[in-house]
Motif scaffolding. Structure first.
Motif, short mmCIF file in Angstrom:
data_model
loop_
_atom_site.label_atom_id
_atom_site.label_comp_id
_atom_site.label_asym_id
_atom_site.label_seq_id
_atom_site.Cartn_x
_atom_site.Cartn_y
_atom_site.Cartn_z
N MET A 1 -18.27 17.39 21.37
CA MET A 1 -17.93 16.08 21.92
C MET A 1 -16.54 15.69 21.42
SD MET A 1 -19.99 12.54 21.44
CE MET A 1 -19.04 11.15 20.94
N GLY A 2 -15.71 15.21 22.32
CA GLY A 2 -14.37 14.78 21.96
C GLY A 2 -14.36 13.38 21.37
N PHE A 3 -13.27 13.04 20.79
CA PHE A 3 -13.12 11.71 20.20
C PHE A 3 -11.92 11.02 20.83
CE2 PHE A 3 -16.39 11.92 17.15
CZ PHE A 3 -16.52 13.27 16.82
N ASP A 4 -11.91 10.98 22.15
CA ASP A 4 -10.77 10.41 22.84
C ASP A 4 -10.80 8.90 22.92
OD1 ASP A 4 -12.96 11.09 24.40
OD2 ASP A 4 -11.81 11.20 26.25
N GLN A 5 -11.69 8.24 22.13
CA GLN A 5 -11.64 6.78 22.09
C GLN A 5 -10.46 6.30 21.23
OE1 GLN A 5 -14.19 8.44 20.42
NE2 GLN A 5 -14.98 7.21 18.77
N TYR A 6 -9.84 7.22 20.50
CA TYR A 6 -8.69 6.86 19.68
C TYR A 6 -7.41 7.14 20.45
CZ TYR A 6 -12.16 7.11 15.94
OH TYR A 6 -13.27 6.93 15.17
N HIS A 7 -6.50 6.18 20.43
CA HIS A 7 -5.19 6.36 21.04
C HIS A 7 -4.10 6.42 19.99
CE1 HIS A 7 -6.61 6.05 25.15
NE2 HIS A 7 -7.46 5.16 24.69
N GLU A 8 -4.52 6.29 18.76
CA GLU A 8 -3.63 6.43 17.62
C GLU A 8 -4.27 7.45 16.68
OE1 GLU A 8 -0.70 5.00 17.46
OE2 GLU A 8 -1.03 3.80 19.25
N PRO A 9 -3.53 8.04 15.77
CA PRO A 9 -4.11 9.03 14.86
C PRO A 9 -5.27 8.40 14.07
CG PRO A 9 -1.72 9.07 14.72
CD PRO A 9 -2.09 7.87 15.56
N PRO A 10 -6.48 8.95 14.18
CA PRO A 10 -7.64 8.36 13.51
C PRO A 10 -7.45 8.17 12.01
CG PRO A 10 -8.33 10.12 14.98
CD PRO A 10 -6.83 10.14 14.94
N GLU A 11 -6.73 9.10 11.38
CA GLU A 11 -6.54 9.00 9.92
C GLU A 11 -5.67 7.81 9.54
OE1 GLU A 11 -3.43 11.73 11.60
OE2 GLU A 11 -5.61 11.63 11.80
N GLU A 12 -4.94 7.26 10.51
CA GLU A 12 -4.12 6.08 10.24
C GLU A 12 -4.85 4.77 10.52
OE1 GLU A 12 -0.22 6.22 11.98
OE2 GLU A 12 -0.07 8.38 11.66
N LEU A 13 -6.02 4.86 11.12
CA LEU A 13 -6.79 3.66 11.47
C LEU A 13 -7.73 3.28 10.33
CD1 LEU A 13 -7.74 4.68 15.12
CD2 LEU A 13 -5.89 3.16 14.39
N THR A 14 -7.93 2.01 10.16
CA THR A 14 -8.89 1.56 9.15
C THR A 14 -10.31 1.89 9.60
OG1 THR A 14 -9.22 -0.62 10.13
CG2 THR A 14 -7.38 -0.40 8.55
N GLN A 15 -11.22 1.88 8.66
CA GLN A 15 -12.62 2.12 8.99
C GLN A 15 -13.13 1.06 9.97
OE1 GLN A 15 -14.57 4.78 8.15
NE2 GLN A 15 -15.96 3.88 9.63
N LYS A 16 -12.70 -0.18 9.78
CA LYS A 16 -13.12 -1.26 10.67
C LYS A 16 -12.67 -1.00 12.10
CE LYS A 16 -13.16 -6.25 11.09
NZ LYS A 16 -12.86 -7.54 10.49
N VAL A 17 -11.45 -0.54 12.29
CA VAL A 17 -10.93 -0.26 13.62
C VAL A 17 -11.64 0.95 14.23
CG1 VAL A 17 -8.88 0.51 14.91
CG2 VAL A 17 -8.70 -1.35 13.25
N ARG A 18 -11.96 1.96 13.42
CA ARG A 18 -12.69 3.12 13.94
C ARG A 18 -14.10 2.72 14.36
NH1 ARG A 18 -10.31 6.31 9.38
NH2 ARG A 18 -12.34 6.00 8.45
N THR A 19 -14.76 1.88 13.59
CA THR A 19 -16.08 1.39 13.98
C THR A 19 -16.00 0.59 15.27
OG1 THR A 19 -16.89 1.36 11.70
CG2 THR A 19 -18.01 -0.09 13.27
N PHE A 20 -14.99 -0.25 15.37
CA PHE A 20 -14.79 -1.04 16.58
C PHE A 20 -14.62 -0.13 17.79
CE2 PHE A 20 -12.39 -3.65 19.57
CZ PHE A 20 -13.10 -4.83 19.53
#
Length: 104
Positions: A1-20
């Protein structure tokens, strides 16, 4: 399964933004499933099969509601705007305009 819900590098996103982002993706998936069941039920001839699909669609709708509630608890402006639209009567577009004004 891909993780294309991110449009920015996931490692740069906060946990809160990744959960959102995950919850937005979940909301989309639940909405899609509701639509798929609607289509299946419209063409299914067997009443028992249709009843099972209707039950499954209800579960998807419940999950959609829970996802939406989670998101609205994160975004107070969204909640304020949607309070003017959801569970009301009358013109939906006008209700949306009232909601926008309330948030502005």
């Amino acid at each position: 399964m891909g993780f294309d819900q991110y449009h920015e590098p996931p490692e740069e996103l906060t946990q809160k933004v990744r959960t959102f982002a995950r919850m937005i993706t979940s909301l989309i998936e639940e909405a899609e499933a509701i639509g798929w069941y609607e289509q299946r039920m419209s063409v299914e001839k067997d009443p028992q099969a249709r009843a099972i699909m209707k039950n499954a669609q209800g579960e998807e709708f419940k999950h959609f509601g829970m996802d939406l509630e989670f998101l609205l608890r994160q975004k107070k402006d969204w909640r304020a705007e949607l309070k003017e639209i959801l569970f009301t009567t009358g013109d939906i577009v006008k209700a949306g305009e009232r909601g926008e004004k309330k948030v502005d």
